[in-house]
Write a protein that holds these residues in place. Sequence first.
Motif, PDB file in Angstrom:
ATOM      1  N   ILE A  64       5.929  -2.815  -9.638  1.00  0.00           N
ATOM      2  CA  ILE A  64       4.722  -2.143  -9.200  1.00  0.00           C
ATOM      3  C   ILE A  64       4.364  -2.669  -7.820  1.00  0.00           C
ATOM      4  CG2 ILE A  64       2.270  -1.785  -9.672  1.00  0.00           C
ATOM      5  CD1 ILE A  64       2.897  -2.285 -12.621  1.00  0.00           C
ATOM      6  N   PRO A  65       4.303  -1.792  -6.831  1.00  0.00           N
ATOM      7  CA  PRO A  65       3.977  -2.281  -5.488  1.00  0.00           C
ATOM      8  C   PRO A  65       2.531  -2.768  -5.419  1.00  0.00           C
ATOM      9  CG  PRO A  65       4.140   0.114  -5.496  1.00  0.00           C
ATOM     10  CD  PRO A  65       4.536  -0.369  -6.859  1.00  0.00           C
ATOM     11  N   SER A  66       2.327  -3.846  -4.707  1.00  0.00           N
ATOM     12  CA  SER A  66       0.979  -4.368  -4.555  1.00  0.00           C
ATOM     13  C   SER A  66       0.442  -3.957  -3.194  1.00  0.00           C
ATOM     14  CB  SER A  66       0.977  -5.891  -4.672  1.00  0.00           C
ATOM     15  OG  SER A  66       1.676  -6.462  -3.588  1.00  0.00           O
ATOM     16  N   ALA A  67      -0.839  -4.120  -3.009  1.00  0.00           N
ATOM     17  CA  ALA A  67      -1.464  -3.759  -1.736  1.00  0.00           C
ATOM     18  C   ALA A  67      -0.908  -4.609  -0.591  1.00  0.00           C
ATOM     19  CB  ALA A  67      -2.972  -3.926  -1.813  1.00  0.00           C
ATOM     20  N   ARG A  68      -0.501  -5.824  -0.903  1.00  0.00           N
ATOM     21  CA  ARG A  68       0.031  -6.723   0.123  1.00  0.00           C
ATOM     22  C   ARG A  68       1.423  -6.327   0.587  1.00  0.00           C
ATOM     23  NH1 ARG A  68      -1.888 -12.655  -1.915  1.00  0.00           N
ATOM     24  NH2 ARG A  68      -4.056 -12.083  -2.192  1.00  0.00           N
ATOM     25  N   SER A  69       2.190  -5.637  -0.275  1.00  0.00           N
ATOM     26  CA  SER A  69       3.568  -5.303   0.086  1.00  0.00           C
ATOM     27  C   SER A  69       3.652  -3.984   0.848  1.00  0.00           C
ATOM     28  CB  SER A  69       4.442  -5.213  -1.170  1.00  0.00           C
ATOM     29  OG  SER A  69       4.041  -4.132  -1.994  1.00  0.00           O
TER      30      SER A  69
END
Length: 70
Positions: A64-69
């Motif tokens: 799951i992509p995070s906001a930081r990535s």
Amino acid sequence: MPHTSPPPARPTHLVPLADAAEHFHVSVKTLRRRIADGTIAGYRVGRLIRVDLDELTQSLVVAIPSARSV
């Protein structure tokens, strides 16, 4: 007709649906639906249906992509 991915050259770790469902904490019904829609491959061994645990790991486990990535 649903898109089906080609099966691996040689399934390596075939297990019953119940075992795979328990391993991934999903229901057998979910695995049967995924086989029916072509998301995962099922293998018939006589009258029994088996799935490859290694293949399921690649198909079901998605990062799951995070906001930081982003």
